[in-house]
Design an enzyme around this catalytic site. Sequence first.
Site, PDB file in Angstrom:
ATOM      1  N   TYR A 297      19.474 -32.446  -0.354  1.00  0.00           N
ATOM      2  CA  TYR A 297      18.693 -33.649  -0.627  1.00  0.00           C
ATOM      3  C   TYR A 297      19.241 -34.875   0.117  1.00  0.00           C
ATOM      4  O   TYR A 297      18.514 -35.825   0.382  1.00  0.00           O
ATOM      5  CB  TYR A 297      18.701 -33.967  -2.130  1.00  0.00           C
ATOM      6  CG  TYR A 297      17.592 -33.305  -2.904  1.00  0.00           C
ATOM      7  CD1 TYR A 297      17.472 -31.927  -2.936  1.00  0.00           C
ATOM      8  CD2 TYR A 297      16.667 -34.057  -3.618  1.00  0.00           C
ATOM      9  CE1 TYR A 297      16.464 -31.316  -3.647  1.00  0.00           C
ATOM     10  CE2 TYR A 297      15.659 -33.456  -4.343  1.00  0.00           C
ATOM     11  CZ  TYR A 297      15.551 -32.088  -4.355  1.00  0.00           C
ATOM     12  OH  TYR A 297      14.554 -31.487  -5.066  1.00  0.00           O
TER      13      TYR A 297
ATOM     14  N   LYS B  84      24.041 -19.065  -2.915  1.00  0.00           N
ATOM     15  CA  LYS B  84      23.718 -17.982  -1.993  1.00  0.00           C
ATOM     16  C   LYS B  84      24.944 -17.751  -1.110  1.00  0.00           C
ATOM     17  O   LYS B  84      24.917 -17.990   0.107  1.00  0.00           O
ATOM     18  CB  LYS B  84      22.491 -18.348  -1.152  1.00  0.00           C
ATOM     19  CG  LYS B  84      21.180 -18.297  -1.914  1.00  0.00           C
ATOM     20  CD  LYS B  84      20.607 -16.896  -2.058  1.00  0.00           C
ATOM     21  CE  LYS B  84      20.090 -16.386  -0.730  1.00  0.00           C
ATOM     22  NZ  LYS B  84      19.619 -14.963  -0.846  1.00  0.00           N
TER      23      LYS B  84
ATOM     24  N   ASP C  55      18.665 -16.207  -5.843  1.00  0.00           N
ATOM     25  CA  ASP C  55      17.399 -15.465  -5.882  1.00  0.00           C
ATOM     26  C   ASP C  55      17.407 -14.442  -7.012  1.00  0.00           C
ATOM     27  O   ASP C  55      16.433 -14.294  -7.762  1.00  0.00           O
ATOM     28  CB  ASP C  55      17.090 -14.807  -4.527  1.00  0.00           C
ATOM     29  CG  ASP C  55      18.220 -13.919  -4.007  1.00  0.00           C
ATOM     30  OD1 ASP C  55      19.361 -14.026  -4.516  1.00  0.00           O
ATOM     31  OD2 ASP C  55      17.966 -13.116  -3.087  1.00  0.00           O
TER      32      ASP C  55
ATOM     33  N   ASP D 272      16.602 -27.552  -8.620  1.00  0.00           N
ATOM     34  CA  ASP D 272      15.232 -28.069  -8.672  1.00  0.00           C
ATOM     35  C   ASP D 272      14.264 -26.916  -8.946  1.00  0.00           C
ATOM     36  O   ASP D 272      13.406 -26.983  -9.822  1.00  0.00           O
ATOM     37  CB  ASP D 272      14.912 -28.761  -7.339  1.00  0.00           C
ATOM     38  CG  ASP D 272      13.535 -29.396  -7.339  1.00  0.00           C
ATOM     39  OD1 ASP D 272      13.163 -29.993  -8.357  1.00  0.00           O
ATOM     40  OD2 ASP D 272      12.830 -29.277  -6.317  1.00  0.00           O
TER      41      ASP D 272
ATOM     42  N   ASP E  92      12.412 -25.679 -12.778  1.00  0.00           N
ATOM     43  CA  ASP E  92      10.959 -25.607 -12.983  1.00  0.00           C
ATOM     44  C   ASP E  92      10.562 -24.234 -13.523  1.00  0.00           C
ATOM     45  O   ASP E  92       9.704 -24.120 -14.403  1.00  0.00           O
ATOM     46  CB  ASP E  92      10.196 -25.869 -11.670  1.00  0.00           C
ATOM     47  CG  ASP E  92       9.694 -27.309 -11.571  1.00  0.00           C
ATOM     48  OD1 ASP E  92      10.352 -28.203 -12.151  1.00  0.00           O
ATOM     49  OD2 ASP E  92       8.652 -27.539 -10.930  1.00  0.00           O
TER      50      ASP E  92
HETATM   51  C1  IPM Z   1      12.701 -33.272 -10.084  1.00  0.00           C
HETATM   52  C2  IPM Z   1      11.643 -33.661  -9.088  1.00  0.00           C
HETATM   53  C3  IPM Z   1      12.281 -34.531  -8.023  1.00  0.00           C
HETATM   54  C4  IPM Z   1      13.269 -33.680  -7.271  1.00  0.00           C
HETATM   55  C5  IPM Z   1      11.300 -35.233  -7.079  1.00  0.00           C
HETATM   56  C6  IPM Z   1      10.266 -36.044  -7.827  1.00  0.00           C
HETATM   57  C7  IPM Z   1      12.027 -36.090  -6.076  1.00  0.00           C
HETATM   58  O1  IPM Z   1      11.033 -32.537  -8.576  1.00  0.00           O
HETATM   59  O2  IPM Z   1      13.288 -34.174 -10.691  1.00  0.00           O
HETATM   60  O3  IPM Z   1      12.907 -32.081 -10.275  1.00  0.00           O
HETATM   61  O4  IPM Z   1      12.909 -32.953  -6.336  1.00  0.00           O
HETATM   62  O5  IPM Z   1      14.455 -33.735  -7.622  1.00  0.00           O
HETATM   63 MG    MG Z   2      11.640 -30.711  -9.494  1.00  0.00          MG
END
Ligand code: IPM
Ligand code: MG
Length: 368
Positions: free
Chosen positions: A142, A192, A225, A249, A253
């Site tokens: 990032y 990884k 993975d 990230d 999710d």
């Molecule tokens: C998160 C989001 C952020 C990230 C974006 C909005 C920059 O996806 O907080 O997970 O990628 O970190």
């Molecule tokens: Mg995210």
Amino acid sequence: MTPPMLLILPGDGIGPEVMAEVRKVIDWFGTKRDLAFDVREDLVGGAAYDAHGTPLHDDTMALAQSADAVLLGAVGGPRYDNLDFSVKPERGLLRLRKEMDLFANLRPAQCFDALADFSSLKREVVAGLDIMIVRELTSGVYFGEPRGIFEEGGERVGINTQRYTESEIDRVARAAFELARKRGNKVCSMEKANVMESGILWREVVQAVHDADYPDVGLSHMYADAGAMQLCRWPKQFDVIVTDNLFGDLLSDAAAMLTGSLGMLPSASLGAPMENGRPKALYEPVHGSAPDIAGQGKANPCACILSFAMALRYSFDRGSEAERLERAVEKVLSDGLRTGDLLNVEGTTPVTTSDMGDAIVAALDASL
Ligand code: IPM
Ligand code: MG
């Protein structure tokens, strides 16, 4: 005693409407639990861009640095898709994370019993799930340099750099081990190491921190993975997962969806302790700005309200009040109240964002 300062940054999309419900909860704790905050509100993301031409004004950044905790709604939306990269709404959030040095992002994935049927996985796989993903938040791909789109041999090349120093890995590993000791006492580290040098270093440093200072905590390593696969196969094998910024990230999710809805998941981003002993901290729901449902009363305020519960626990040392709030959320869910993100099934009552906030406040009242 002056009350702690809480900076609220509602942001874009559904951010303002879920934050309005959090305000009700904050007010409740102020009047009913003698937990008053000096609440300030400011702009971030697209909202800040509209007002100031930047997704985070320097004054807001300064306010965040001096706050006892920051609570953020969400940033981004299609209106801002064509903006220059440097002023996109997301840059405001990334600047907060970076300049406050919020290196440990705690993303719990807990499956409320009342919601186990909303998961895309079978009930028995997710019911009772309680895992904590600790994502490194201020380094890795990032932020690594070089980055950019360059000309090379007559064509363009896009470059980002995955980069981790030992100290960056060390401090996030410690955060994970400390948390594990207060939970199931198990950490699984994901990288990884089979293809990335940064992964080899990650694995070595996590192991060294463990051997030196946390030998009592169970530690395993997994390729990220395979970790994604195991999260879907049998998530209850995990307690704390520690991983880098990008893998975190993605994995968070995926873990979020195990619980049925992104609308339920809070997060805390913590840095080093300030002079007053509190960690630098920003709390935000894991869900985004959901522009498709913004302004329609459909958004689920639970993730943002549960983010405030995390603030009570991690910034203000009021774990029992955090639990009171978490139980209130659980209560309204088991009473069958559902916002639009949670499919309606028989026996449940569809409610608006604002109804949900009111019901949680009523459940708080009933808890006294
Ligand atoms: C998160 C989001 C952020 C990230 C974006 C909005 C920059 O996806 O907080 O997970 O990628 O970190
Ligand atoms: Mg995210």
